[in-house]
Design an enzyme around this catalytic site. Structure first.
Site, short mmCIF file in Angstrom:
data_model
loop_
_atom_site.label_atom_id
_atom_site.label_comp_id
_atom_site.label_asym_id
_atom_site.label_seq_id
_atom_site.Cartn_x
_atom_site.Cartn_y
_atom_site.Cartn_z
N TYR A 132 -28.52 33.93 -29.25
CA TYR A 132 -27.44 33.18 -29.92
C TYR A 132 -27.06 33.87 -31.23
CZ TYR A 132 -25.61 29.46 -32.96
OH TYR A 132 -24.88 28.73 -33.87
N ASP A 180 -10.48 27.13 -22.14
CA ASP A 180 -11.74 27.86 -22.13
C ASP A 180 -11.49 29.19 -22.85
OD1 ASP A 180 -13.97 29.39 -21.60
OD2 ASP A 180 -14.14 28.72 -19.51
N HIS A 230 -28.65 31.89 -38.18
CA HIS A 230 -29.54 32.56 -37.23
C HIS A 230 -29.24 34.06 -37.10
CE1 HIS A 230 -31.66 28.93 -36.18
NE2 HIS A 230 -30.49 28.31 -36.11
P1 NAI Z 1 -21.13 21.78 -30.82
O1 NAI Z 1 -21.97 22.33 -29.72
O2 NAI Z 1 -21.20 20.32 -31.12
O3 NAI Z 1 -19.60 22.16 -30.59
C1 NAI Z 1 -19.18 23.38 -30.04
C2 NAI Z 1 -17.97 23.12 -29.20
O4 NAI Z 1 -17.53 24.36 -28.62
C3 NAI Z 1 -18.24 22.16 -28.04
O5 NAI Z 1 -17.37 21.04 -28.10
C4 NAI Z 1 -18.01 22.99 -26.81
O6 NAI Z 1 -17.43 22.28 -25.72
C5 NAI Z 1 -17.09 24.08 -27.31
N1 NAI Z 1 -17.15 25.27 -26.46
C6 NAI Z 1 -18.26 25.85 -25.93
N2 NAI Z 1 -17.90 26.86 -25.12
C7 NAI Z 1 -16.55 26.93 -25.14
C8 NAI Z 1 -15.60 27.73 -24.47
N3 NAI Z 1 -15.96 28.70 -23.60
N4 NAI Z 1 -14.30 27.52 -24.72
C9 NAI Z 1 -13.91 26.52 -25.58
N5 NAI Z 1 -14.76 25.72 -26.22
C10 NAI Z 1 -16.07 25.91 -26.00
O7 NAI Z 1 -21.50 22.64 -32.10
P2 NAI Z 1 -21.23 22.31 -33.63
O8 NAI Z 1 -22.50 21.85 -34.22
O9 NAI Z 1 -20.01 21.51 -33.79
O10 NAI Z 1 -20.98 23.78 -34.20
C11 NAI Z 1 -19.67 24.32 -34.30
C12 NAI Z 1 -19.80 25.82 -34.57
O11 NAI Z 1 -20.57 26.03 -35.74
C13 NAI Z 1 -20.47 26.59 -33.45
O12 NAI Z 1 -19.82 27.83 -33.33
C14 NAI Z 1 -21.88 26.78 -33.95
O13 NAI Z 1 -22.47 27.97 -33.43
C15 NAI Z 1 -21.66 26.88 -35.45
N6 NAI Z 1 -22.83 26.43 -36.22
C16 NAI Z 1 -23.12 25.10 -36.33
C17 NAI Z 1 -24.21 24.69 -37.08
C18 NAI Z 1 -24.51 23.24 -37.31
O14 NAI Z 1 -25.39 22.96 -38.12
N7 NAI Z 1 -23.84 22.31 -36.67
C19 NAI Z 1 -25.12 25.66 -37.71
C20 NAI Z 1 -24.71 27.03 -37.53
C21 NAI Z 1 -23.60 27.39 -36.82
#
Ligand code: NAI
Length: 261
Positions: A135, A50, A112
């Site tokens: 966010y 975490d 964002h």
């Molecule tokens: P996702 O929600 O699928 O993956 C994020 C991961 O971070 C999850 O597996 C979650 O368990 C983990 N996580 C959350 N809180 C945590 C903590 N306290 N400690 C450790 N791990 C934690 O999101 P996605 O789509 O893979 O996005 C990845 C990154 O890219 C994020 O930071 C998101 O904000 C950013 N992002 C993604 C976009 C997209 O189009 N997919 C667009 C803009 C930004």
């Protein structure tokens, strides 16, 4: 080739693209998430962590050369949850990275952070931030924190203001904001391979027809997105009326959401 690349948020959707596509960027990929990950394969280490837990993050970062920091709450949420994962988590990561001598972090920021700019306005890295959500504000914190760690300690960061990274664009807004998984991977590879990036802010977006963002200042990277949303336009326009709800601002739905009481 570097020895060890840490990927936080590796259980998430971009984490999956990275795990699959960046194997040859380092001898070892250290994959981490607060959620369960599938077991380590060849050339992988899996660490459940975490990001809000400082000592665990110190341990996580040890012996890593670079970090792809994807771990976060990835959409609008209650402030307290964003505070833990996105704000405290990012602080813990940077502080651990500084102490461990990590040289480069690729920080998954988001479009964002500028989502309250109107649709159609052309932005670049110098445009004022106008976050469209708590966010977005939490990612502004990460961008500023990374600037501080570069100016004070020389720890390099690329803040990737990712558009919409999915297998396919699925609505009108994504015709402008789509980042294909393939372009995401080549961007990460270029950013890891570049000899120097300093503190770089850029948008992660494919070569779509109506892009709102310019990365001209980052031309030196040699990253040329190959994909475009154009092939998906006819189907999307046929099923979604115009103007689509919530797309007055670049942040779309996030700009339209009320903050919780
Ligand atoms: P996702 O929600 O699928 O993956 C994020 C991961 O971070 C999850 O597996 C979650 O368990 C983990 N996580 C959350 N809180 C945590 C903590 N306290 N400690 C450790 N791990 C934690 O999101 P996605 O789509 O893979 O996005 C990845 C990154 O890219 C994020 O930071 C998101 O904000 C950013 N992002 C993604 C976009 C997209 O189009 N997919 C667009 C803009 C930004």
């Amino acid at each position: 080739m570097m020895t060890r690349l840490l990927i936080t948020g590796a259980a998430g959707s971009l984490g999956g693209y990275a795990r699959e596509g960046l194997k040859d960027c380092a001898q070892i990929l250290r994959l981490s998430d607060v959620a369960e990950l599938s077991p380590a394969g060849k050339g992988e280490e899996v660490v459940r962590c975490d990001l809000a837990e400082r000592e665990a993050v110190d341990e996580l970062v040890r012996d890593c050369d670079a970090i792809l920091h994807l771990g976060a709450i990835s959409a609008e949420a209650e402030f307290d949850a964003l505070l833990q994962a996105n704000i405290l988590g990012t602080y813990n990561l940077y502080e651990a990275a500084r102490r461990a001598g990590v040289s480069r972090i690729l920080f998954a920021s988001t479009n964002h952070v500028t989502g309250f700019h109107p649709v159609g306005e052309r932005l670049d890295h110098l445009s004022p931030r106008r976050p469209d959500s708590l966010y977005g504000v939490s990612k502004c914190f990460g961008e500023d924190l990374s600037r501080l760690y570069f100016d004070k300690y020389g720890l390099e960061t690329a803040c990737l203001r990712i558009g919409s990274c999915f297998a396919e664009p699925t609505n009108r807004r994504m015709l402008s904001t789509w980042l294909s998984p393939g372009d995401f991977r080549t961007l990460i590879r270029q950013l890891l391979a570049a000899s120097e990036i300093g503190h770089l802010v850029l948008y992660g977006v494919s070569a779509n027809r109506d892009v709102w963002w310019s990365n001209a200042h980052a031309d030196f990277l040699g990253w040329r997105p190959q994909d475009s949303s154009e092939a998906y336009r006819p189907a999307i326009e046929a099923r979604e009326e115009e103007p689509a709800k919530g797309v007055r601002y670049q942040g779309g739905r996030h700009a339209a959401l009320k903050l919780s009481d």
